[in-house]
Design a protein around this motif. Structure first.
Motif, PDB file in Angstrom:
ATOM      1  N   LEU A 116       0.785  -1.241   0.000  1.00 41.95           N
ATOM      2  CA  LEU A 116       0.000   0.000   0.000  1.00 41.95           C
ATOM      3  C   LEU A 116       0.813   1.286   0.000  1.00 41.95           C
ATOM      4  CD1 LEU A 116      -2.957  -0.623   2.423  1.00 41.95           C
ATOM      5  CD2 LEU A 116      -2.843  -0.878  -0.031  1.00 41.95           C
ATOM      6  N   GLY A 117       1.731   1.405  -0.936  1.00 39.54           N
ATOM      7  CA  GLY A 117       2.521   2.630  -0.989  1.00 39.54           C
ATOM      8  C   GLY A 117       3.125   2.899   0.362  1.00 39.54           C
ATOM      9  N   GLY A 118       3.486   1.787   1.044  1.00 38.66           N
ATOM     10  CA  GLY A 118       3.862   1.859   2.446  1.00 38.66           C
ATOM     11  C   GLY A 118       5.089   2.711   2.708  1.00 38.66           C
ATOM     12  N   VAL A 119       6.033   2.707   1.797  1.00 35.79           N
ATOM     13  CA  VAL A 119       7.263   3.452   2.028  1.00 35.79           C
ATOM     14  C   VAL A 119       6.961   4.938   2.208  1.00 35.79           C
ATOM     15  CG1 VAL A 119       9.434   4.177   1.007  1.00 35.79           C
ATOM     16  CG2 VAL A 119       8.749   1.792   0.887  1.00 35.79           C
ATOM     17  N   HIS A 120       6.091   5.462   1.348  1.00 37.70           N
ATOM     18  CA  HIS A 120       5.794   6.889   1.436  1.00 37.70           C
ATOM     19  C   HIS A 120       5.003   7.216   2.693  1.00 37.70           C
ATOM     20  CE1 HIS A 120       6.386   6.262  -2.988  1.00 37.70           C
ATOM     21  NE2 HIS A 120       7.380   7.002  -2.605  1.00 37.70           N
ATOM     22  N   ARG A 121       4.067   6.337   3.020  1.00 41.79           N
ATOM     23  CA  ARG A 121       3.300   6.546   4.244  1.00 41.79           C
ATOM     24  C   ARG A 121       4.237   6.548   5.447  1.00 41.79           C
ATOM     25  NH1 ARG A 121       1.698   3.453   8.233  1.00 41.79           N
ATOM     26  NH2 ARG A 121       1.952   1.410   7.282  1.00 41.79           N
TER      27      ARG A 121
ATOM     28  N   ILE B 187       7.299  13.266  -3.274  1.00 43.02           N
ATOM     29  CA  ILE B 187       8.071  14.107  -2.351  1.00 43.02           C
ATOM     30  C   ILE B 187       7.561  15.547  -2.383  1.00 43.02           C
ATOM     31  CG2 ILE B 187      10.374  14.956  -1.757  1.00 43.02           C
ATOM     32  CD1 ILE B 187       9.837  11.945  -1.447  1.00 43.02           C
ATOM     33  N   ARG B 188       7.256  16.012  -3.580  1.00 46.91           N
ATOM     34  CA  ARG B 188       6.715  17.378  -3.687  1.00 46.91           C
ATOM     35  C   ARG B 188       5.502  17.537  -2.761  1.00 46.91           C
ATOM     36  NH1 ARG B 188       7.839  22.539  -4.579  1.00 46.91           N
ATOM     37  NH2 ARG B 188       7.328  22.269  -2.385  1.00 46.91           N
ATOM     38  N   ASP B 189       4.709  16.479  -2.663  1.00 47.11           N
ATOM     39  CA  ASP B 189       3.504  16.532  -1.828  1.00 47.11           C
ATOM     40  C   ASP B 189       3.796  16.277  -0.351  1.00 47.11           C
ATOM     41  OD1 ASP B 189       1.788  17.248  -3.812  1.00 47.11           O
ATOM     42  OD2 ASP B 189       1.223  15.206  -4.334  1.00 47.11           O
ATOM     43  N   MET B 190       5.062  16.176  -0.008  1.00 48.82           N
ATOM     44  CA  MET B 190       5.439  15.858   1.360  1.00 48.82           C
ATOM     45  C   MET B 190       6.228  17.002   2.006  1.00 48.82           C
ATOM     46  SD  MET B 190       7.467  12.304   2.158  1.00 48.82           S
ATOM     47  CE  MET B 190       6.468  11.065   1.337  1.00 48.82           C
ATOM     48  N   VAL B 191       6.785  17.888   1.177  1.00 49.67           N
ATOM     49  CA  VAL B 191       7.716  18.894   1.705  1.00 49.67           C
ATOM     50  C   VAL B 191       7.247  20.316   1.412  1.00 49.67           C
ATOM     51  CG1 VAL B 191       9.700  17.330   1.530  1.00 49.67           C
ATOM     52  CG2 VAL B 191       9.142  18.850  -0.396  1.00 49.67           C
TER      53      VAL B 191
ATOM     54  N   ARG C 130      -0.530  24.999   1.365  1.00 51.44           N
ATOM     55  CA  ARG C 130       0.065  23.817   0.738  1.00 51.44           C
ATOM     56  C   ARG C 130       0.024  22.619   1.694  1.00 51.44           C
ATOM     57  NH1 ARG C 130       5.595  24.745  -1.852  1.00 51.44           N
ATOM     58  NH2 ARG C 130       4.608  24.352  -3.864  1.00 51.44           N
ATOM     59  N   ARG C 131       0.324  22.851   2.962  1.00 53.51           N
ATOM     60  CA  ARG C 131       0.293  21.729   3.907  1.00 53.51           C
ATOM     61  C   ARG C 131      -1.102  21.143   4.036  1.00 53.51           C
ATOM     62  NH1 ARG C 131       4.445  22.113   8.955  1.00 53.51           N
ATOM     63  NH2 ARG C 131       6.358  22.124   7.707  1.00 53.51           N
TER      64      ARG C 131
ATOM     65  N   ILE D  27      -3.415  21.178   1.732  1.00 51.66           N
ATOM     66  CA  ILE D  27      -3.689  20.460   0.489  1.00 51.66           C
ATOM     67  C   ILE D  27      -2.903  19.151   0.460  1.00 51.66           C
ATOM     68  CG2 ILE D  27      -3.361  20.569  -2.024  1.00 51.66           C
ATOM     69  CD1 ILE D  27      -3.947  23.637  -1.718  1.00 51.66           C
ATOM     70  N   GLN D  28      -1.684  19.177   0.975  1.00 53.40           N
ATOM     71  CA  GLN D  28      -0.891  17.946   1.039  1.00 53.40           C
ATOM     72  C   GLN D  28      -1.594  16.893   1.893  1.00 53.40           C
ATOM     73  OE1 GLN D  28       2.876  19.416   2.489  1.00 53.40           O
ATOM     74  NE2 GLN D  28       3.743  19.588   0.434  1.00 53.40           N
ATOM     75  N   ASN D  29      -2.125  17.323   3.036  1.00 54.10           N
ATOM     76  CA  ASN D  29      -2.847  16.380   3.899  1.00 54.10           C
ATOM     77  C   ASN D  29      -4.055  15.794   3.182  1.00 54.10           C
ATOM     78  OD1 ASN D  29      -1.155  16.593   6.059  1.00 54.10           O
ATOM     79  ND2 ASN D  29      -2.372  18.107   7.159  1.00 54.10           N
ATOM     80  N   LYS D  30      -4.769  16.664   2.478  1.00 50.81           N
ATOM     81  CA  LYS D  30      -5.971  16.211   1.778  1.00 50.81           C
ATOM     82  C   LYS D  30      -5.601  15.207   0.671  1.00 50.81           C
ATOM     83  CE  LYS D  30      -9.893  17.972  -0.817  1.00 50.81           C
ATOM     84  NZ  LYS D  30     -10.595  19.169  -1.302  1.00 50.81           N
ATOM     85  N   LYS D  31      -4.589  15.540  -0.109  1.00 48.13           N
ATOM     86  CA  LYS D  31      -4.161  14.642  -1.180  1.00 48.13           C
ATOM     87  C   LYS D  31      -3.707  13.300  -0.611  1.00 48.13           C
ATOM     88  CE  LYS D  31      -1.987  16.590  -5.062  1.00 48.13           C
ATOM     89  NZ  LYS D  31      -0.899  17.402  -5.660  1.00 48.13           N
ATOM     90  N   TRP D  32      -3.016  13.392   0.496  1.00 45.89           N
ATOM     91  CA  TRP D  32      -2.505  12.183   1.131  1.00 45.89           C
ATOM     92  C   TRP D  32      -3.684  11.306   1.569  1.00 45.89           C
ATOM     93  CZ3 TRP D  32       0.565  12.446   6.385  1.00 45.89           C
ATOM     94  CH2 TRP D  32       1.039  11.174   6.709  1.00 45.89           C
TER      95      TRP D  32
END
Lengths: 323, 323
Positions: free
Chosen positions: B126-131, B162-166, B267-268, B270-275
């Motif tokens: 489940l895309g675990g590494v990014h989570r 990464i863009r969606d994480m930082v 941005r943060r 939106i990042q949470n929402k996308k995540w």
């Protein structure tokens, strides 16, 4: 209206335009009882489909897409090819914009016996517009159209979807690469097989040639959309019909090269596979988000996650264990 | 090992490194019984998280990411900041590559009391590494780290993730923009907030300055990754520590500007929402494709669709009505 699948099928393969139009209406219908009929018809026409050259055409509003399609389509019709023109989004010029203006501009092509023009389907659920355009393409192929032109507006996300629908993808631009690039997603230059600077006529011609050069310079740094093919910039005048036959020759060369390298068929297979998985994904999302339990808790969870009050994992866990 | 959530929580907020390390191990665990414990811990630390500056660093292999992180991280540590370094993919330099070589290169930073280096989690479902990387970031923040450096290799799809994480995303490159651009996805230039030409020292310096100029010329045509911020190219020498403090100043200016314009917090959110939606999507796919009925019919349907024997719609219909 009642649809007889055998009648529609016979009409389509016998190149009867009203059968084709009715079949597309069936495909486009959002009525549930039409879905399985449409699928039955599609399954029947499938062996007759796939023989056309599928060409995507994109560009920002004002790039002259309808004028180009009129000129390019007429050129192909006059060469004896049967040409279908489909639009993917409601804002495409053949369905949106000034209707009177478009009618006037596409008038010649729309009256040519070899041409068939179908505006964009109205929005439906489940990425329905793209599905309908793809399936309409299959119907047109079964009805003997040699070239399918799929038009879209070069903004938003539709370019990547069109790329996955066509064999050759053409970007229509105006003079002044720099200015135009500002208003365009850059990624698009890596999706297309040719960039055509339109309106290369009169006073505009020197600037068009300069623009072509500028695009070629940028293209030099980019990956080509099709491996083994070098994406280049060209000029044309849709008004004075200059450069139109050259563009067709470029596309024929592309077809020859990619068929020889098997890239052509390989891409179509991959397109089918991607389409399958994208439709599965659409279904999964649709079925999940339409559940009333999900609808009732999601806004609260989304807000809590956005505000950093709840971790994403906890929200997802709650969502899947309450619904 | 048994995990006590109150103990781990207390250890984390009291900046105890071994508690932090154990908590990350819990987050990274693929064991089912650890998941709800991990979520309980995350929920507890959430109010303490979010206060760091999150910086993503990408670049092709060989661009000198670990040398840069060593130099940049040491600079921050010496300014008194606490710095956590996380890697997103197993091929990132801090976990992959030559282990001996990396250890030597990051030796200084790894021994600094203000630094915490954690290699990439091993692959999970489940895309675990990014989570796991995202959640590790939250733990590090709760443990008082001021700057989180997230390292990834600039190939494949990880850049967009990464863009969606930082908050700030930095692309590290070598001299010779043209050559390097050939091996890099072009889209990445529209994802980053700065491009840093590394190894601008010795004989290489004139070429590095030329490369910086070339990147700035290309950047001129592109959309900035962060609205209101102009992405530019810079040079630095990680070896001779030149340009390092300038890059930190650029990042501080970015933080000041984007906080003033509210872009930073926007941005943060939106990042949470996308995540959230990406994890929902992961769950939906995982649950669907692991069903034995789906597993048994999918290969046949996929083959039929690729070969043009079955329409995509018919295959999807079959899939959802047999499973």
């Amino acid at each position: 209206a009642a649809f007889s699948i055998p009648d529609l099928y016979n009409g389509i393969v016998q190149r009867d335009r009203s059968s084709l139009a009715r079949a597309i209406t069936l495909i486009e219908s959002n009525a549930e009882q039409h879905f399985s009929l449409a699928q039955e018809l599609l399954q029947k026409v499938l062996p007759k489909s796939g023989k056309s050259l599928r060409i995507g055409i994109t560009g920002v509003p004002g790039a002259g897409k309808s004028t180009f399609i009129e000129a390019f389509g007429m050129h192909l019709c006059n060469l004896g090819f049967r040409v279908a023109v489909l639009a993917v989004d409601p804002s495409s010029s053949i369905s949106g914009g000034s209707i009177l203006g478009d009618k006037t501009r596409m008038e010649q092509l729309s009256r040519h016996p070899n041409a068939f023009i179908r505006p964009s389907p109205s929005e439906g659920k489940l990425g329905g517009v793209h599905r309908k355009t793809r399936e309409t393409m299959l119907l047109c192929e079964a009805s003997g159209f040699d070239v399918i032109l799929v038009e879209t507006v070069g903004v938003g996300q539709s370019e990547a979807i069109i790329r996955d629908m066509v064999d050759f993808f053409l970007l229509l631009v105006l003079t002044g690469a720099g200015d135009e690039l500002q208003g365009m997603k850059k990624g698009i230059m890596e999706l297309v097989d040719a960039i055509v600077v339109n309106k290369a006529d009169g006073d505009n011609k020197p600037l068009a040639l300069k623009t072509k050069k500028e695009y070629n310079q940028i293209l030099h740094f980019l990956h080509p959309a099709t491996s083994g093919w070098r994406t280049k910039a060209y000029t044309c005048s849709s008004l004075y019909l200059e450069g139109i036959s050259e563009i067709w020759n470029v596309i024929l060369e592309f077809e020859k090269n990619t068929k020889a390298s098997r890239m052509f068929n390989e891409r179509r297979k991959i397109q089918n596979k991607k389409w399958l998985y994208s439709m599965i994904s659409d279904q999964l999302h649709y079925r999940f988000f339409q559940q009333s339990e999900v609808k009732s808790v999601l806004p609260r969870l989304e807000r809590a996650v956005m505000d950093g009050e709840k971790s994403v994992s906890a929200a997802v866990f709650e969502l899947f264990n309450e619904s």
